[in-house]
Design a protein around this motif. Sequence first.
Motif, PDB file in Angstrom:
ATOM      1  N   PHE A   8       0.834  -1.215   0.000  1.00 27.16           N
ATOM      2  CA  PHE A   8       0.000   0.000   0.000  1.00 27.16           C
ATOM      3  C   PHE A   8       0.869   1.267   0.000  1.00 27.16           C
ATOM      4  O   PHE A   8       0.605   2.217  -0.734  1.00 27.16           O
ATOM      5  CB  PHE A   8      -0.937   0.017   1.217  1.00 27.16           C
ATOM      6  CG  PHE A   8      -2.234  -0.688   0.953  1.00 27.16           C
ATOM      7  CD1 PHE A   8      -3.155  -0.172   0.042  1.00 27.16           C
ATOM      8  CD2 PHE A   8      -2.543  -1.881   1.594  1.00 27.16           C
ATOM      9  CE1 PHE A   8      -4.354  -0.829  -0.221  1.00 27.16           C
ATOM     10  CE2 PHE A   8      -3.734  -2.543   1.339  1.00 27.16           C
ATOM     11  CZ  PHE A   8      -4.644  -2.019   0.427  1.00 27.16           C
ATOM     12  N   TYR A  12       1.107   4.101  -2.852  1.00 26.72           N
ATOM     13  CA  TYR A  12       0.873   5.512  -2.535  1.00 26.72           C
ATOM     14  C   TYR A  12       2.068   6.369  -2.969  1.00 26.72           C
ATOM     15  O   TYR A  12       1.915   7.483  -3.480  1.00 26.72           O
ATOM     16  CB  TYR A  12       0.603   5.678  -1.043  1.00 26.72           C
ATOM     17  CG  TYR A  12       0.253   7.101  -0.659  1.00 26.72           C
ATOM     18  CD1 TYR A  12      -0.896   7.710  -1.149  1.00 26.72           C
ATOM     19  CD2 TYR A  12       1.090   7.852   0.164  1.00 26.72           C
ATOM     20  CE1 TYR A  12      -1.209   9.011  -0.837  1.00 26.72           C
ATOM     21  CE2 TYR A  12       0.785   9.167   0.485  1.00 26.72           C
ATOM     22  CZ  TYR A  12      -0.367   9.738  -0.016  1.00 26.72           C
ATOM     23  OH  TYR A  12      -0.674  11.036   0.280  1.00 26.72           O
ATOM     24  N   LEU A  15       1.980   7.150  -6.557  1.00 23.32           N
ATOM     25  CA  LEU A  15       1.007   8.224  -6.782  1.00 23.32           C
ATOM     26  C   LEU A  15       1.642   9.585  -6.485  1.00 23.32           C
ATOM     27  O   LEU A  15       1.496  10.547  -7.248  1.00 23.32           O
ATOM     28  CB  LEU A  15      -0.186   7.993  -5.850  1.00 23.32           C
ATOM     29  CG  LEU A  15      -1.524   8.599  -6.244  1.00 23.32           C
ATOM     30  CD1 LEU A  15      -2.051   7.936  -7.502  1.00 23.32           C
ATOM     31  CD2 LEU A  15      -2.522   8.417  -5.107  1.00 23.32           C
ATOM     32  N   SER A  27       3.394  17.067  -2.085  1.00 16.97           N
ATOM     33  CA  SER A  27       3.656  15.638  -2.283  1.00 16.97           C
ATOM     34  C   SER A  27       5.141  15.337  -2.068  1.00 16.97           C
ATOM     35  O   SER A  27       5.510  14.307  -1.508  1.00 16.97           O
ATOM     36  CB  SER A  27       3.255  15.221  -3.697  1.00 16.97           C
ATOM     37  OG  SER A  27       1.894  15.458  -3.889  1.00 16.97           O
ATOM     38  N   CYS A  34       6.856   8.584   3.699  1.00 17.97           N
ATOM     39  CA  CYS A  34       6.490   7.283   3.141  1.00 17.97           C
ATOM     40  C   CYS A  34       7.728   6.385   3.023  1.00 17.97           C
ATOM     41  O   CYS A  34       7.665   5.187   3.315  1.00 17.97           O
ATOM     42  CB  CYS A  34       5.851   7.459   1.764  1.00 17.97           C
ATOM     43  SG  CYS A  34       4.281   8.283   1.850  1.00 17.97           S
ATOM     44  N   TYR A  74      -1.066  16.285   4.406  1.00 20.29           N
ATOM     45  CA  TYR A  74      -2.090  15.676   3.554  1.00 20.29           C
ATOM     46  C   TYR A  74      -3.308  16.603   3.419  1.00 20.29           C
ATOM     47  O   TYR A  74      -3.858  16.759   2.334  1.00 20.29           O
ATOM     48  CB  TYR A  74      -2.502  14.323   4.138  1.00 20.29           C
ATOM     49  CG  TYR A  74      -3.259  13.478   3.151  1.00 20.29           C
ATOM     50  CD1 TYR A  74      -2.583  12.834   2.113  1.00 20.29           C
ATOM     51  CD2 TYR A  74      -4.633  13.334   3.233  1.00 20.29           C
ATOM     52  CE1 TYR A  74      -3.272  12.079   1.181  1.00 20.29           C
ATOM     53  CE2 TYR A  74      -5.335  12.573   2.307  1.00 20.29           C
ATOM     54  CZ  TYR A  74      -4.651  11.947   1.291  1.00 20.29           C
ATOM     55  OH  TYR A  74      -5.334  11.208   0.367  1.00 20.29           O
TER      56      TYR A  74
END
Lengths: 105, 227
Positions: A8, A12, A15, A27, A34, A74
């Motif tokens: 996952f 992400y 993306l 981002s 991440c 986010y």
Amino acid sequence: MRWILLVFILLYMSLLVSYIKRGGLISFLILPFCIFAAISIINDSILSAVAHLLGVGRGVDLVLYFLIIFLALYILRIHKLLSEQNDLITVLARKISLSEYENTK
Amino acid sequence: MNDKKVAVVVPFFNESKAIFTVIENLKRYQVFHLIFVDDGSEDDSFDKIVKTTNVCIKHPFNLGQGAALQTGFDYALSKGYEYIATFDADGQHSADDLWEMYKIISTSNNIEVLLGSRFISGAFTNASLVRRVVLKLAVLFTRLTIGLSVTDSHNGLRIMRRDVVRSFNLKQNRMAHASEILFYIKRNKFLFKEYPVSIIYTSYSVKKGQSLFGFFDILKDLFLRKF
């Protein structure tokens, strides 16, 4: 379970990379979190080591702090996306107004 | 004077009480062609203005003053106006000031934008102390972020040559558009000057206008655009 989580996170991340390519600064700021999450899943001792290094104490506390920063970024990103949508709606609404005025003259 | 010289863009939202005074004042000068942009009013101001001979373009819903100005600019540019002015609809501005500003810009070769200022010698305002402080903070913020040396960054009375307006693509729908206009002036190195104007706050205009906390909204809008 940890491998599912890893998949996952990697999805992400892909993306995020596509957003970064389009100039997404937020981002870009989210991406290190991440990467760190992915590394921590593969080797959880790293989490404790980094927490110790930053003087946080426990790895779980570090996760909590990072989560708060991640969520804030986010939300900022969602705000940005909404703002971009709003810009498009504005352009459209203005064009409709001008064309309606010209047609009803 | 050419009868198609100055387009005065007047954005408004629910201004049926004050708008006719504004029209009367501006109509004293025949060179001014009024372009009203109704930003989704819910009262009868649009119906009233549309009965007059003035241009009145209506937004389908409230988009914000910045968006209304851009609509007016687009219309004025499409009709070939040489000068484009902006004027508030709540009765704070003076048509006499705009006339003087027009005379200056139309006879000068080294002014492309003339900005109204309530804080230079010769100007008058009855703004409260708190409002003055907030406006000064806005000026400081503008100088720090845009680098343009102005004394009044949020004055809605300005007159510009069409080439200046053609460079605008206002994205700040709400009140931060004033800073955005200054940004375009700075970026394109347009020659600008300030002109002392009078801004009269009435209980109506204070109630209708931007609240003092609006400064923080402007900061938020400008900040979010940076990302």
